[in-house]
Design an enzyme around this catalytic site. Structure first.
Site, mmCIF file in Angstrom:
data_model
loop_
_atom_site.group_PDB
_atom_site.id
_atom_site.type_symbol
_atom_site.label_atom_id
_atom_site.label_comp_id
_atom_site.label_asym_id
_atom_site.label_seq_id
_atom_site.Cartn_x
_atom_site.Cartn_y
_atom_site.Cartn_z
ATOM 1 N N GLU A 168 0.806 -1.232 0.000
ATOM 2 C CA GLU A 168 0.000 0.000 0.000
ATOM 3 C C GLU A 168 0.836 1.277 0.000
ATOM 4 O O GLU A 168 0.781 2.064 0.954
ATOM 5 C CB GLU A 168 -0.959 0.020 1.195
ATOM 6 C CG GLU A 168 -1.983 -1.095 1.174
ATOM 7 C CD GLU A 168 -3.025 -0.966 2.283
ATOM 8 O OE1 GLU A 168 -2.974 0.019 3.047
ATOM 9 O OE2 GLU A 168 -3.896 -1.863 2.369
ATOM 10 N N GLU A 349 -5.429 -8.631 0.444
ATOM 11 C CA GLU A 349 -6.140 -8.298 1.695
ATOM 12 C C GLU A 349 -7.615 -8.074 1.369
ATOM 13 O O GLU A 349 -7.949 -7.487 0.341
ATOM 14 C CB GLU A 349 -5.631 -6.991 2.320
ATOM 15 C CG GLU A 349 -4.290 -7.073 2.974
ATOM 16 C CD GLU A 349 -3.885 -5.752 3.641
ATOM 17 O OE1 GLU A 349 -4.773 -4.945 3.990
ATOM 18 O OE2 GLU A 349 -2.673 -5.544 3.778
HETATM 19 O O1 IFM Z 1 -4.614 -3.093 8.958
HETATM 20 C C1 IFM Z 1 -4.487 -2.571 7.683
HETATM 21 C C2 IFM Z 1 -3.268 -3.140 6.989
HETATM 22 O O2 IFM Z 1 -2.103 -2.910 7.700
HETATM 23 C C3 IFM Z 1 -3.108 -2.514 5.615
HETATM 24 N N1 IFM Z 1 -4.327 -2.606 4.865
HETATM 25 C C4 IFM Z 1 -5.546 -2.202 5.503
HETATM 26 C C5 IFM Z 1 -5.690 -2.906 6.835
HETATM 27 C C6 IFM Z 1 -7.016 -2.492 7.512
HETATM 28 O O3 IFM Z 1 -7.068 -1.116 7.673
#
Ligand code: IFM
Length: 450
Positions: A168, A349
């Site tokens: 990210e 994710e």
């Molecule tokens: O917890 C975070 C993660 O570290 C990065 N992506 C989003 C998740 C939820 O906010």
């Protein structure tokens, strides 16, 4: 939704994801250096509720228990991140053998259980020592990161299935713009420099890993939303184009087309031909982190001059994001339509925060099960329409520290009691276990009868 109704290819990878600072704890154990997040936590009296990552889920000391929980879940893939200061306390040169040993045990424990390791090199917790030399504002950081990547590649290159350079970059950039991830405060417009250096670091790291001869695939994980205008006023449409340039294209375009997106007619970052070559170093897959879509309206807020609007009638989760799993497909279709050279996609994710609690030994989280199964249905539809998606990771394996928001938003398939550190699998854990098991019991191709 029943797994039988949603058949995925036999080779599809079923995973869960975590990140070092959010679960490991042991913040100064066995020679680990301080990360920038350790500094932040200690300087400001902790994040929400006074929380820090000092202990977190104590995964560092409970590795075997957590590996067994993954094994019983039936995962075929596990995405974790390496704490850079645990293995290279100063971010340069000297390596910390005890830190490396921890990740060796993790990788070996995964392989022993038939789970493919997916290793993220950077999930935000860089060493304070490199922050002190300018951090992401310093172009030299890209080189330090590449050396770290190459060193990890040499040590783990024979056993890691997938490498993710940066997690990210948009979040890193935004957090530096607002000052929420930097001990030295907000960067404002300089955060575009951070964005460019993150992309250089990514490109150099891909080359470093390949130079180290890693056997696994290499990619990057981007958080994408899928933007839509709140109305059809020209101002809303302009705002949405800006949001798209910022939130979707800022990293996708340079990575996949070699050009930064235009923002009000001009590229957001000026980029030399040599930098472009580095940034477009081929990757094997694109990691996509998805949680919620974004509705955009005209507004002067933020660096890029647009505002977020509510989706009428949509529920909001604990972090204020709309709970609209059926919109996942909008983003996936947008990706496929806009990037003819899109590499295979892995969902790195996807999850839902809830205030889960243990009652009579169980954690009932039907909302999470509903959200995850709807997201999976969207992925399946996108694949039916021809999109090449090869894996899925729930965020997260364990409840963990949600950065500045503390421990209250719980994303885990496994509940963590932060007083006792006891783990309790939630209903969603058992649902996912059964889902994976049903996928793996797929009927074989009919035998040929001559
Ligand atoms: O917890 C975070 C993660 O570290 C990065 N992506 C989003 C998740 C939820 O906010």
């Amino acid at each position: 939704m029943a797994a039988e109704a949603q058949r995925f290819p036999a080779e599809f990878r079923w995973g869960a994801a975590t990140a070092a600072y959010q679960i490991e704890g042991a913040w100064d154990a066995d020679g680990k250096g301080a990360s920038v997040w350790d500094t932040l936590a200690h300087r400001h009296g902790g994040f929400a509720g006074g929380s820090t990552g000092d202990v977190a889920c104590d995964h560092y000391h409970r590795l075997d228990e957590d590996l067994d929980l993954m094994g019983r879940l039936g995962l075929t893939s596990y995405r974790f991140s390496v704490s850079w200061p645990r293995v290279q306390p100063d971010g340069r040169a000297a390596w910390n053998q005890a830190g490396l040993d921890f990740y060796q045990r993790l990788v070996d424990g995964l392989l022993f259980r038939g789970i493919e390791p997916v290793l993220t090199l950077y999930h935000w917790d860089h060493p304070q020592a490199v922050e002190d030399r300018g951090g992401w504002l310093n172009r030299a950081m890209a080189g330090w990161f590449a050396d770290y990547a190459e060193g990890m590649g040499r040590r783990f290159g024979d056993r890691v299935a997938q490498w993710i350079t940066v997690n990210e970059p948009l979040s890193v950039m935004l957090a530096s713009a607002l000052g929420s991830s930097r001990p030295d405060g907000p960067l404002g417009e300089d955060s575009l420099v951070v964005a460019h250096h993150l992309l250089l670091a990514h490109g150099l790291a891909v080359r470093g890993l390949r130079g180290a001869g890693v056997r696994g695939q290499i990619g990057i994980a981007l958080n994408l939303a899928g933007v839509e205008p709140a109305g059809d006023r020209p101002a809303d449409l302009t705002a949405t184009a800006r949001a798209e340039a910022h939130e979707e294209r800022l990293f996708l375009d340079p990575l996949l087309t070699g050009r930064y997106p235009l923002f009000d007619g001009r590229p957001v970052v000026e980029c030399s031909a040599a930098d472009r070559d580095l940034i477009t170093t081929p990757i094997d897959f694109l990691g996509v982190n998805w949680y919620a879509p974004a509705r955009i309206a005209a507004g002067p807020t933020g660096l890029f001059g647009y505002a977020r609007a509510d989706f009428p009638g949509a529920e909001q989760n604990m972090l204020g994001w709309p709970v609209l799993p059926d919109r996942f497909g909008v983003l996936l279709r947008w990706l496929a339509a806009n990037y003819p050279r899109l590499p295979p996609v892995h969902i790195t994710e996807n999850g839902l925060p809830l205030p889960d609690a243990v009652e009579h030994g169980a954690v009932r989280d039907p909302l999470r099960i509903d959200y995850l199964s709807r997201c999976l249905a969207q992925i399946r539809e996108a694949m039916d329409a021809g999109m090449d998606i090869r894996g899925y990771h729930v965020w997260s394996l364990l409840d963990n520290l949600e950065w500045n928001f503390g421990y209250e938003p719980r994303f885990g398939l496994i509940h963590v009691d932060y007083d006792t550190l006891a783990r309790t699998p939630k209903d969603s854990y058992y649902w996912y276990r059964d889902f994976i098991a049903a996928q793996r019991r797929q009927p074989k191709e009919p035998a040929w009868h001559g």
